[in-house]
Enzyme design. Structure first.
Site, mmCIF file in Angstrom:
data_model
loop_
_atom_site.group_PDB
_atom_site.id
_atom_site.type_symbol
_atom_site.label_atom_id
_atom_site.label_comp_id
_atom_site.label_asym_id
_atom_site.label_seq_id
_atom_site.Cartn_x
_atom_site.Cartn_y
_atom_site.Cartn_z
ATOM 1 N N LYS A 169 -70.418 48.540 36.783
ATOM 2 C CA LYS A 169 -71.706 48.722 36.111
ATOM 3 C C LYS A 169 -72.265 47.377 35.669
ATOM 4 C CE LYS A 169 -73.571 50.475 31.719
ATOM 5 N NZ LYS A 169 -73.230 51.168 30.450
ATOM 6 N N ASP A 186 -78.963 46.155 27.820
ATOM 7 C CA ASP A 186 -79.256 47.576 27.617
ATOM 8 C C ASP A 186 -79.942 47.763 26.271
ATOM 9 O OD1 ASP A 186 -79.398 50.290 27.681
ATOM 10 O OD2 ASP A 186 -77.291 50.620 27.171
ATOM 11 N N LYS A 241 -81.957 51.777 21.256
ATOM 12 C CA LYS A 241 -80.757 51.658 20.439
ATOM 13 C C LYS A 241 -81.116 51.203 19.018
ATOM 14 C CE LYS A 241 -77.455 50.498 24.090
ATOM 15 N NZ LYS A 241 -76.486 51.570 23.822
ATOM 16 N N ARG A 296 -74.355 55.609 34.030
ATOM 17 C CA ARG A 296 -73.941 56.601 35.023
ATOM 18 C C ARG A 296 -75.007 56.801 36.096
ATOM 19 N NH1 ARG A 296 -73.307 60.741 30.215
ATOM 20 N NH2 ARG A 296 -72.850 58.712 29.304
#
Length: 495
Positions: free
Chosen positions: A267, A272, A279, A353
């Protein structure tokens, strides 16, 4: 730069090294090398232990200077704990403490005799490799984004000699240590770089550099248009909010003739933000480490190539940035993966994912005999296992046993979590073939269940390294895990 390692059977009292490392057990018991130095110095070490200044407690160290009768100006006493209970964990702790203490000294080389410690079930070759790797890990310094210093810096540890005869077995152990250490350092440096430098294009450039520097390595970098033609809607959905274009990086090593390859998938979320599902602010800066799965498989690939392992290996890295923006994917979007399965996005922060599922579908074109993916995938895995063990999920008991054994041998340990079909129902949704999250319970497992939908019955294992890939805090650092585990697994496949 990786440490240089050498073998030396020379007596510790006469070796010309800036520092000699010897072991001390609790209760004042000395290792043979420590006893020899004690005798040569007229009992200097015994006096230090008798005074309580050096206890032998595991993970402690004491530096002695200028001992009479000893060639080295420094002697580093490292605690090995209770002699009857000196196990792998204790030895690793002592090796790490020795490396930490050596790093703090203004010296360019040192000699260690900790190879004398008796570790049940582990031979000299294992101890040599463990010592070399632990010392190199401690010697690592991140300097890429600091202002260069104008004044001369103190000497830094560059060479470690280890007490052992120079024979084929010992040389092999150090050859393996050098390669693994190089792979770990590569992964750590890539993980530590800030996201304004380490974006998808930079990760691709590092893969291309590996290919340029190593004969027998092929590289291909797929661009957004290539991925669109392949139907990688899940990966491209995550990427569409960022100004940095995604890359799908493919490295191949052909050292095994016509044999089916082993496949590593990592990954590579270079930053992110969480996307639209933003977040929280606390700890968000650590999300540069969300590409440590990619860094880990690239580091393992590099080590395998350095060792010229007699097997075929393919490494696939989806490198993407997950950002909020006017074109970002949204909660409730439906993405169509390369496999054809449709995915309802319930949380844009469950993006790893989504890029991995397309990479897992893509890598099957190489007909691999085993697929292993590594990903900083879920906070749920950190809650379950803490920072010591990676989460391992697979339906293949033999593969699980092999990976767990590789982790134990390298002290890069994993713990197996269930991948039962009972959890699959949590991914059900009324709007697509599956959802990208499975609810509040068993989050690490439902993430593994999600990935399993894209493996088509292949031999596959998933490593969730969210807890082990980096050390928290403002002075935290990428660890380079799971490079040691993966390289050991590949070494074991070579017999």
């Amino acid at each position: 730069m990786t440490l240089q390692f050498a073998l030396s059977p020379e007596h510790p009292d006469t070796i010309a090294s800036p520092c000699v490392v010897v072991g001390l057990y609790q209760g004042g018991k000395l290792t043979p090398a420590a006893a020899l130095l004690d005798a040569a110095s007229g009992g200097a070490i015994s006096r230090v232990t008798a005074s309580g200044d050096a206890t032998g407690k595991a993970g402690t160290s004491t530096v002695l200077f200028g001992l009479a009768g000893i060639a080295s100006p420094r002697v580093l006493l490292v605690g090995l704990g209770d002699a009857a209970k000196c196990d792998v964990a204790t030895f690793q702790r002592a090796a790490g403490e020795a490396g930490r203490a050596l790093k703090a000294m203004p010296i360019a080389s040192a000699h260690t005799t900790l190879t004398e410690a008796e570790i049940p079930g582990h031979d000299l070759a294992w101890k040599l490799r463990a010592l070399a790797l632990a010392t190199d890990a401690q010697a690592y310094r991140y300097r890429a984004t600091f202002k260069p210093k104008s004044e001369a810096e103190p000497a830094q540890l560059a060479t470690l000699s280890l007490a052992a005869a120079d024979d084929a077995t010992a040389r092999t152990a150090l050859t393996q240590a050098r390669a693994i250490a190089e792979g770990v350092r590569f992964a750590r440096e890539l993980g530590n770089l800030p996201p304004n430098i380490c974006n998808p294009a930079h990760v691709a450039a590092q893969a291309q550099r590996i290919a340029q520097q190593h004969a027998g390595v092929d590289v291909e970098v797929l661009e957004r248009e290539d991925m669109a033609k392949l139907g990688m809607g899940a990966l491209l959905g995550v990427a569409q909010g960022s100004a940095n274009a995604p890359k799908l990086i493919v490295l191949q090593w052909r050292g095994g003739g016509d044999a089916r390859p082993y496949a590593l998938v990592g990954k590579g979320i270079t930053f992110d933000s969480g996307g639209i599902s933003l977040k929280p602010g606390a700890g968000r800066e650590e999300m540069k480490f969300d590409m440590c799965g990619a860094a880990g498989v690239l580091g393992a690939f590099l080590a395998a190539v350095e060792l010229k392992l007699p097997l075929n290996l393919v490494c696939v890295v989806p490198a993407v940035e997950n950002m909020p923006g006017g074109n970002s994917y949204r909660p409730s979007d439906i993405l169509t993966s390369m496999s054809g399965l449709t995915i309802e996005v319930l949380n844009t922060d469950a993006e790893g994912r989504l890029i991995l599922c397309d990479a897992l579908t893509y890598v099957q074109k190489f007909d691999p005999q085993v697929i292993i993916d590594a990903a900083t995938l879920t906070g749920a895995c950190v809650v379950a296992l803490g920072k010591h063990a990676s989460g391992l999920m697979t339906r293949d008991d033999e593969l699980a046993a092999q990976l767990l054994a590789a982790g134990e041998r390298t002290h890069d340990r994993a713990w197996r979590l269930p991948l039962w079909d009972d959890y699959q129902s949590q991914l059900e949704t009324g709007f697509a073939d599956l959802a990208n999250i499975g609810g509040k319970y068993g989050g690490a497992i439902t993430a593994g269940c999600f990935l399993s939908r894209f493996t088509n019955g292949r031999r596959w294992a998933h490593l969730d390294i969210a807890g082990t890939a980096w050390i928290d805090g403002r002075k935290g650092s990428a660890t380079g895990r799971p490079v040691p585990l993966l390289v050991q697994y590949l070494l074991d496949r070579c017999g």
